[in-house]
Design a protein around this motif. Structure first.
Motif, PDB file in Angstrom:
ATOM      1  N   LYS A  25     -11.120  20.338  40.329  1.00 20.32           N
ATOM      2  CA  LYS A  25     -11.452  19.188  39.580  1.00 20.32           C
ATOM      3  C   LYS A  25     -11.819  19.131  38.129  1.00 20.32           C
ATOM      4  O   LYS A  25     -11.548  18.242  37.431  1.00 20.32           O
ATOM      5  CB  LYS A  25     -12.792  18.764  40.143  1.00 20.32           C
ATOM      6  CG  LYS A  25     -12.700  18.333  41.735  1.00 20.32           C
ATOM      7  CD  LYS A  25     -14.073  18.032  42.335  1.00 20.32           C
ATOM      8  CE  LYS A  25     -13.944  17.722  44.015  1.00 20.32           C
ATOM      9  NZ  LYS A  25     -15.454  17.570  44.320  1.00 20.32           N
ATOM     10  N   ALA A  26     -12.462  20.106  37.862  1.00 20.60           N
ATOM     11  CA  ALA A  26     -13.024  20.352  36.332  1.00 20.60           C
ATOM     12  C   ALA A  26     -11.824  20.289  35.408  1.00 20.60           C
ATOM     13  O   ALA A  26     -11.501  19.932  34.453  1.00 20.60           O
ATOM     14  CB  ALA A  26     -13.812  21.722  36.315  1.00 20.60           C
ATOM     15  N   VAL A  27     -10.686  21.430  35.679  1.00 16.35           N
ATOM     16  CA  VAL A  27      -9.404  21.580  34.987  1.00 16.35           C
ATOM     17  C   VAL A  27      -8.401  20.212  35.083  1.00 16.35           C
ATOM     18  O   VAL A  27      -8.162  19.900  33.753  1.00 16.35           O
ATOM     19  CB  VAL A  27      -8.662  22.548  35.348  1.00 16.35           C
ATOM     20  CG1 VAL A  27      -7.333  22.775  34.801  1.00 16.35           C
ATOM     21  CG2 VAL A  27      -9.440  24.028  35.311  1.00 16.35           C
ATOM     22  N   LEU A  28      -8.620  19.598  36.059  1.00 18.31           N
ATOM     23  CA  LEU A  28      -7.879  18.419  36.017  1.00 18.31           C
ATOM     24  C   LEU A  28      -8.533  17.292  34.988  1.00 18.31           C
ATOM     25  O   LEU A  28      -7.811  16.453  34.402  1.00 18.31           O
ATOM     26  CB  LEU A  28      -7.645  17.546  37.515  1.00 18.31           C
ATOM     27  CG  LEU A  28      -6.623  18.217  38.091  1.00 18.31           C
ATOM     28  CD1 LEU A  28      -6.499  17.755  39.553  1.00 18.31           C
ATOM     29  CD2 LEU A  28      -5.204  18.114  37.740  1.00 18.31           C
ATOM     30  N   GLN A  29      -9.639  17.392  35.347  1.00 21.19           N
ATOM     31  CA  GLN A  29     -10.621  16.172  34.214  1.00 21.19           C
ATOM     32  C   GLN A  29     -10.427  16.624  32.918  1.00 21.19           C
ATOM     33  O   GLN A  29     -10.228  15.692  31.830  1.00 21.19           O
ATOM     34  CB  GLN A  29     -12.129  16.241  34.658  1.00 21.19           C
ATOM     35  CG  GLN A  29     -12.515  15.755  35.821  1.00 21.19           C
ATOM     36  CD  GLN A  29     -13.857  15.722  36.356  1.00 21.19           C
ATOM     37  OE1 GLN A  29     -14.616  16.735  35.651  1.00 21.19           O
ATOM     38  NE2 GLN A  29     -14.234  15.416  37.526  1.00 21.19           N
ATOM     39  N   GLU A  30     -10.147  17.945  32.471  1.00 20.47           N
ATOM     40  CA  GLU A  30      -9.961  18.299  31.362  1.00 20.47           C
ATOM     41  C   GLU A  30      -8.490  18.075  30.705  1.00 20.47           C
ATOM     42  O   GLU A  30      -8.168  17.731  29.643  1.00 20.47           O
ATOM     43  CB  GLU A  30     -10.068  19.790  31.073  1.00 20.47           C
ATOM     44  CG  GLU A  30      -9.970  20.675  29.658  1.00 20.47           C
ATOM     45  CD  GLU A  30     -10.064  22.128  29.553  1.00 20.47           C
ATOM     46  OE1 GLU A  30      -9.619  22.417  28.453  1.00 20.47           O
ATOM     47  OE2 GLU A  30     -10.448  22.674  30.477  1.00 20.47           O
ATOM     48  N   ALA A  31      -7.532  18.021  31.541  1.00 23.81           N
ATOM     49  CA  ALA A  31      -6.166  17.833  31.312  1.00 23.81           C
ATOM     50  C   ALA A  31      -6.028  16.180  30.938  1.00 23.81           C
ATOM     51  O   ALA A  31      -5.608  15.854  30.282  1.00 23.81           O
ATOM     52  CB  ALA A  31      -5.357  18.144  32.508  1.00 23.81           C
ATOM     53  N   ALA A  32      -6.792  15.406  31.881  1.00 22.76           N
ATOM     54  CA  ALA A  32      -6.771  13.965  31.479  1.00 22.76           C
ATOM     55  C   ALA A  32      -7.417  13.402  30.276  1.00 22.76           C
ATOM     56  O   ALA A  32      -7.157  12.717  29.566  1.00 22.76           O
ATOM     57  CB  ALA A  32      -7.502  13.510  32.868  1.00 22.76           C
ATOM     58  N   GLN A  33      -8.549  14.212  29.936  1.00 18.99           N
ATOM     59  CA  GLN A  33      -9.419  14.043  28.666  1.00 18.99           C
ATOM     60  C   GLN A  33      -8.389  14.374  27.551  1.00 18.99           C
ATOM     61  O   GLN A  33      -8.618  13.768  26.315  1.00 18.99           O
ATOM     62  CB  GLN A  33     -10.555  14.612  28.706  1.00 18.99           C
ATOM     63  CG  GLN A  33     -11.799  13.966  29.516  1.00 18.99           C
ATOM     64  CD  GLN A  33     -12.689  14.765  29.861  1.00 18.99           C
ATOM     65  OE1 GLN A  33     -12.758  16.026  29.361  1.00 18.99           O
ATOM     66  NE2 GLN A  33     -13.662  14.689  30.896  1.00 18.99           N
ATOM     67  N   ALA A  34      -7.486  15.369  27.581  1.00 22.85           N
ATOM     68  CA  ALA A  34      -6.555  15.692  26.772  1.00 22.85           C
ATOM     69  C   ALA A  34      -5.463  14.487  26.392  1.00 22.85           C
ATOM     70  O   ALA A  34      -4.416  14.939  25.814  1.00 22.85           O
ATOM     71  CB  ALA A  34      -6.353  17.101  26.752  1.00 22.85           C
ATOM     72  N   GLY A  35      -5.256  13.729  27.413  1.00 24.30           N
ATOM     73  CA  GLY A  35      -4.192  12.729  27.233  1.00 24.30           C
ATOM     74  C   GLY A  35      -3.159  13.078  28.089  1.00 24.30           C
ATOM     75  O   GLY A  35      -1.888  12.339  28.077  1.00 24.30           O
ATOM     76  N   ILE A  36      -3.297  13.908  29.032  1.00 26.82           N
ATOM     77  CA  ILE A  36      -2.004  13.950  29.977  1.00 26.82           C
ATOM     78  C   ILE A  36      -2.212  13.471  31.233  1.00 26.82           C
ATOM     79  O   ILE A  36      -3.262  13.302  31.810  1.00 26.82           O
ATOM     80  CB  ILE A  36      -2.129  15.818  30.376  1.00 26.82           C
ATOM     81  CG1 ILE A  36      -1.781  16.474  28.972  1.00 26.82           C
ATOM     82  CG2 ILE A  36      -1.168  15.997  31.396  1.00 26.82           C
ATOM     83  CD1 ILE A  36      -2.032  18.006  29.383  1.00 26.82           C
ATOM     84  N   LYS A  37      -1.143  12.834  31.618  1.00 26.10           N
ATOM     85  CA  LYS A  37      -1.304  11.754  32.787  1.00 26.10           C
ATOM     86  C   LYS A  37      -1.286  12.844  34.151  1.00 26.10           C
ATOM     87  O   LYS A  37      -0.234  13.886  34.002  1.00 26.10           O
ATOM     88  CB  LYS A  37       0.039  10.931  32.772  1.00 26.10           C
ATOM     89  CG  LYS A  37      -0.047   9.674  31.620  1.00 26.10           C
ATOM     90  CD  LYS A  37      -1.322   9.008  32.232  1.00 26.10           C
ATOM     91  CE  LYS A  37      -1.467   7.851  31.268  1.00 26.10           C
ATOM     92  NZ  LYS A  37      -2.636   6.998  31.356  1.00 26.10           N
ATOM     93  N   ILE A  38      -1.906  12.419  35.068  1.00 22.51           N
ATOM     94  CA  ILE A  38      -2.035  13.310  36.216  1.00 22.51           C
ATOM     95  C   ILE A  38      -1.549  12.464  37.311  1.00 22.51           C
ATOM     96  O   ILE A  38      -1.968  11.210  37.388  1.00 22.51           O
ATOM     97  CB  ILE A  38      -3.631  13.522  36.708  1.00 22.51           C
ATOM     98  CG1 ILE A  38      -4.236  14.260  35.400  1.00 22.51           C
ATOM     99  CG2 ILE A  38      -3.779  14.393  38.008  1.00 22.51           C
ATOM    100  CD1 ILE A  38      -3.429  15.454  35.203  1.00 22.51           C
ATOM    101  N   VAL A  39      -0.541  12.942  37.957  1.00 22.94           N
ATOM    102  CA  VAL A  39       0.095  12.041  39.140  1.00 22.94           C
ATOM    103  C   VAL A  39       0.072  12.943  40.362  1.00 22.94           C
ATOM    104  O   VAL A  39       0.660  13.965  40.608  1.00 22.94           O
ATOM    105  CB  VAL A  39       1.681  11.972  38.756  1.00 22.94           C
ATOM    106  CG1 VAL A  39       2.222  10.904  39.982  1.00 22.94           C
ATOM    107  CG2 VAL A  39       1.590  11.304  37.510  1.00 22.94           C
ATOM    108  N   LEU A  40      -0.746  12.525  41.267  1.00 23.51           N
ATOM    109  CA  LEU A  40      -0.651  13.135  42.731  1.00 23.51           C
ATOM    110  C   LEU A  40       0.608  12.753  43.260  1.00 23.51           C
ATOM    111  O   LEU A  40       0.828  11.479  43.479  1.00 23.51           O
ATOM    112  CB  LEU A  40      -1.949  12.416  43.605  1.00 23.51           C
ATOM    113  CG  LEU A  40      -3.416  12.982  43.048  1.00 23.51           C
ATOM    114  CD1 LEU A  40      -4.311  12.390  43.912  1.00 23.51           C
ATOM    115  CD2 LEU A  40      -3.429  14.466  42.618  1.00 23.51           C
TER     116      LEU A  40
END
Length: 282
Positions: A25-40
């Protein structure tokens, strides 16, 4: 530079208890905050995706690909951006295959429920619905067709040994008209021809102006193979099968060890600390 991370769920993002670790959870939030799109990017239907997506608490608009590529949704309003399915008139031939395999079910995945054909609902179809929080309806094909409900993907479900025999007998025949995939030991899917996680991901990436080279994909199973081949950076989970590990650029930790978080940290957010040797020659 990675701009989009596509992540399988079962066996990848989720641990063996079907939970998302605090580290993931924490790392996915960090990635999203960096502007990276998260796609399940999963074989699960909408009902089996949204409760987990909500746990991630991602604030920006993200995307979800469900039913192995049949559905693409935006987290902004959960409307369907793309829908693929199987025509109702093709279901008769699929149901006929149950004649010699009465222990199997043909499960018709629709946008809102699973309609189950067969003499009775078997344990595997019930288990799958429980895991994915899906509503199930036991019906016959004539009754189902009268409702004119769109079918995303028909899936044959049952005990592994029986499904093995069914697949050995009918896979070549089905593969002429469907994209067949054994996504789980109890599930053999007849996806619409041309539909896959990879195709849905490629279409979404194009919509977002993101190239394949800017996509990272993480997975563990056979239904992830094409997605991993599409992505510019492909990661196999430590618990992945041999075919997945063979084609992946890297192998990360297992789903029990927050392998998704480890892969993102190592290859996207903090690549100066790589601990896994690259498998594919440059």
């Amino acid at each position: 530079m990675i701009k989009l991370i596509a992540i399988d769920m079962d066996g990848t993002l989720l641990d063996d208890n079907k939970e998302i670790s605090a580290k993931n959870k924490a790392v996915l939030q960090e990635a999203a905050q960096a502007g990276i799109k998260i796609v399940l990017c999963t074989g699960r239907p909408k009902s089996g995706i949204l409760p987990y997506f909500d746990q991630l608490s991602l604030t920006d608009e993200e995307y979800v690909i469900g039913n192995n590529g049949c559905l693409t949704m935006s987290s902004k309003d959960w409307q369907f951006l793309r829908v693929e399915g199987v025509e109702l008139e093709r279901l008769d031939a699929l149901e006929a295959l149950l004649a010699d395999f009465p222990q199997l079910n043909l499960v018709l995945f629709t946008p809102e429920a699973n309609y189950i054909l067969g003499q009775e609902i078997n344990a595997q179809a019930r288990k799958d619905a429980e895991i994915e929080f899906s509503k199930i309806v036991h019906t016959d094909l004539a009754s189902f067709k009268r409702q004119n409900i769109p079918v995303l993907v028909p899936i044959f479900m049952g005990e592994t040994a029986i499904l093995d025999a069914f697949q050995a007998r009918f896979e070549d025949q089905l593969a002429q008209e469907f994209n067949t995939v054994r996504s789980l030991d109890y599930a053999f899917e007849a996806l619409p021809m041309g539909v896959s996680k990879a195709k849905a991901l490629a279409d979404l990436a194009q919509d977002l102006g993101i190239s394949a080279a800017e996509v990272m994909a993480i997975g563990d199973g056979n239904n992830d193979l094409e997605m991993l081949e599409f992505a510019g950076l492909s990661i196999a989970m430590g618990n992945a099968n041999d075919a997945v590990k063979e084609i992946a650029d890297f192998v990360t930790a297992s789903n029990e060890e927050s392998g998704v978080a480890q892969a993102i940290l190592d290859h996207v957010l903090h690549p100066d600390g790589l601990y896994i040797e690259r498998k594919r020659d440059e």
